[in-house]
Design an enzyme around this catalytic site. Structure first.
Site, short mmCIF file in Angstrom:
data_model
loop_
_atom_site.label_atom_id
_atom_site.label_comp_id
_atom_site.label_asym_id
_atom_site.label_seq_id
_atom_site.Cartn_x
_atom_site.Cartn_y
_atom_site.Cartn_z
N ARG A 101 0.89 -1.18 0.00
CA ARG A 101 0.00 0.00 0.00
C ARG A 101 0.92 1.22 0.00
O ARG A 101 1.67 1.43 0.96
CB ARG A 101 -0.92 0.00 1.21
CG ARG A 101 -1.65 1.33 1.39
CD ARG A 101 -2.84 1.29 2.32
NE ARG A 101 -3.95 0.58 1.73
CZ ARG A 101 -5.23 0.78 2.04
NH1 ARG A 101 -5.56 1.68 2.94
NH2 ARG A 101 -6.18 0.09 1.45
N HIS A 128 -6.67 0.59 -7.09
CA HIS A 128 -7.01 -0.23 -5.93
C HIS A 128 -7.68 -1.51 -6.44
O HIS A 128 -8.88 -1.72 -6.26
CB HIS A 128 -7.96 0.57 -5.02
CG HIS A 128 -8.06 0.05 -3.61
ND1 HIS A 128 -7.34 -1.03 -3.15
CD2 HIS A 128 -8.82 0.47 -2.56
CE1 HIS A 128 -7.64 -1.25 -1.88
NE2 HIS A 128 -8.54 -0.35 -1.50
N GLN A 131 -9.89 -3.83 -4.18
CA GLN A 131 -11.21 -3.27 -3.89
C GLN A 131 -12.18 -3.62 -5.01
O GLN A 131 -13.31 -4.07 -4.77
CB GLN A 131 -11.10 -1.75 -3.74
CG GLN A 131 -12.42 -1.08 -3.41
CD GLN A 131 -12.95 -1.45 -2.04
OE1 GLN A 131 -12.23 -1.35 -1.06
NE2 GLN A 131 -14.19 -1.91 -1.96
N ASP A 221 -17.09 7.25 -3.24
CA ASP A 221 -15.91 7.19 -2.37
C ASP A 221 -15.68 8.60 -1.84
O ASP A 221 -16.28 9.58 -2.32
CB ASP A 221 -14.70 6.67 -3.17
CG ASP A 221 -13.45 6.48 -2.30
OD1 ASP A 221 -13.56 6.46 -1.06
OD2 ASP A 221 -12.35 6.36 -2.88
N CYS A 261 -16.44 1.97 -0.87
CA CYS A 261 -15.27 1.16 -0.49
C CYS A 261 -14.93 1.32 0.98
O CYS A 261 -14.31 0.44 1.57
CB CYS A 261 -14.08 1.55 -1.35
SG CYS A 261 -13.63 3.29 -1.19
N ARG A 289 -13.88 -8.20 0.85
CA ARG A 289 -12.44 -7.96 0.64
C ARG A 289 -11.67 -9.24 1.03
O ARG A 289 -10.72 -9.63 0.35
CB ARG A 289 -11.97 -6.78 1.51
CG ARG A 289 -12.58 -5.44 1.15
CD ARG A 289 -12.13 -4.97 -0.22
NE ARG A 289 -10.69 -4.93 -0.33
CZ ARG A 289 -9.90 -3.94 0.13
NH1 ARG A 289 -10.44 -2.87 0.66
NH2 ARG A 289 -8.58 -3.99 0.01
#
Ligand code: CP
Ligand code: NVA
Length: 309
Positions: A101, A128, A131, A221, A261, A289
């Site tokens: 990340r 991402h 996700q 988001d 998300c 996830r």
């Protein structure tokens, strides 16, 4: 060696394979079955930014499959304490897989040339992918398939949207992005996705209501992603008309579901009335996830060690 930095790294067929593994391993877990598919394997989690879902789901899935995970923070000195040509081969020689990340997608790309194990993107400023896999697993579960679904993404066209747009393009899912000028993607990205799909699946408009009309899923988001805090005031102003609220949900399909998300900022990109309503699928989405990444890790391990299957 295969890596997943972006969903461009996977074909439509491969995304289908990952989702199939995810569905199977989710059903196994529900039935109380935990196979040691990562027996004694070690997955490193090199995280430069905070995380709840990504970190904990990777740690949990590794443990459920009989492996171990190592959380690695800034103290290991990626990109700062020593050159990448020393850091990356040493770190990855200990590991079976590395999840990163990162603040800078470019640094992840640069690091790849020195890696000795497969790398998964656990979020960068650009994309991402984990996700988006969980998002589509959720859509598939709720809609009973992907044939008749459509998605509107309302707000800032960011890293989450980028991966969502690629997966929708790959899997033939219509996606309308409703974002103001300055917060949309370059048109070349949309053109590339539609050219790959062979039809106009991904559309971009500054009209949020038009984007949401009749869709089966409405997604948003945060307006200020991690690392953009200095722009927060301006973003609040620029994106104010792109809130997912009851009025916007009313133009979507009658049984439309809400996706996010997370983490969310109630009162900014979404109202409490929407995110806490029965139409909200955020808990299922976040839980997925675990299952989507489990499918990805097992699939990627098998790709890189074909004899281990
Ligand atoms: N959605 C997501 O990636 O959450 P975290 O930042 O908590 O990992
Ligand atoms: N766009 C958000 C997603 C967080 C999971 C960010 O990058 O902060």
């Amino acid at each position: 060696m295969r890596h997943v930095l972006s969903l461009f790294d996977l074909t439509a067929e491969e995304i289908g394979q990952v989702l199939d593994v995810s569905v199977k391993l989710k059903a196994d877990l529900t039935a109380g079955k935990r196979e040691s598919l990562l027996d004694n394997h070690v997955i490193g989690l090199l995280f430069e930014k905070p995380s709840l879902r990504t970190r904990v789901s990777f740690e949990t899935l590794t443990a459920q499959l009989g492996g171990n995970s190592l959380m690695l923070g800034s103290d290991v000195g990626w990109g700062s304490r020593e050159p990448l040509c020393d850091f990356m081969p040493i770190l990855t020689s200990y590991l079976d897989m590395l999840v990163i990340r990162a603040k800078s997608h470019a640094l992840v790309e640069e690091s790849l040339q020195f890696t000795q194990c497969p790398v998964i993107n656990g979020l960068t400023d650009v994309s991402h992918p984990c996700q988006a896999l969980a998002d589509i697993l959720t859509v598939q579960e709720i809609a009973g398939g992907l044939n008749d679904v459509s998605i509107a993404y309302i707000g800032d066209a960011n890293n989450v949207t980028y991966s969502l747009a690629i997966i929708c393009g790959r899997l033939g899912i219509p996606l309308n992005i409703g974002a103001p000028a300055g917060y949309q993607f370059e048109s070349s990205f949309i053109e590339q996705l539609n050219a790959d799909a062979g039809k106009e699946l991904i559309r971009q408009t500054d009209d949020a209501m038009a984007a949401a009309e009749n869709v089966s899923f409405v997604y948003t988001d945060v307006w200020t992603s991690m690392g953009q805090e200095a722009e927060s005031k301006q973003r609040l102003k620029d994106l104010a008309a792109y809130q997912v609220n009851e009025k916007l949900m009313s133009v979507a399909a009658a049984d439309a579901k809400f996706l996010h998300c997370l983490p969310a900022r109630r009162g900014e990109e979404v109202t409490s009335g929407v995110i806490d309503s029965p139409a909200s699928a955020i808990i299922q989405q976040a839980n997925n996830r675990l299952h989507a990444q489990k499918g990805l890790v097992v699939w990627l391990k098998n790709q890189n060690e074909p004899n281990s299957q």
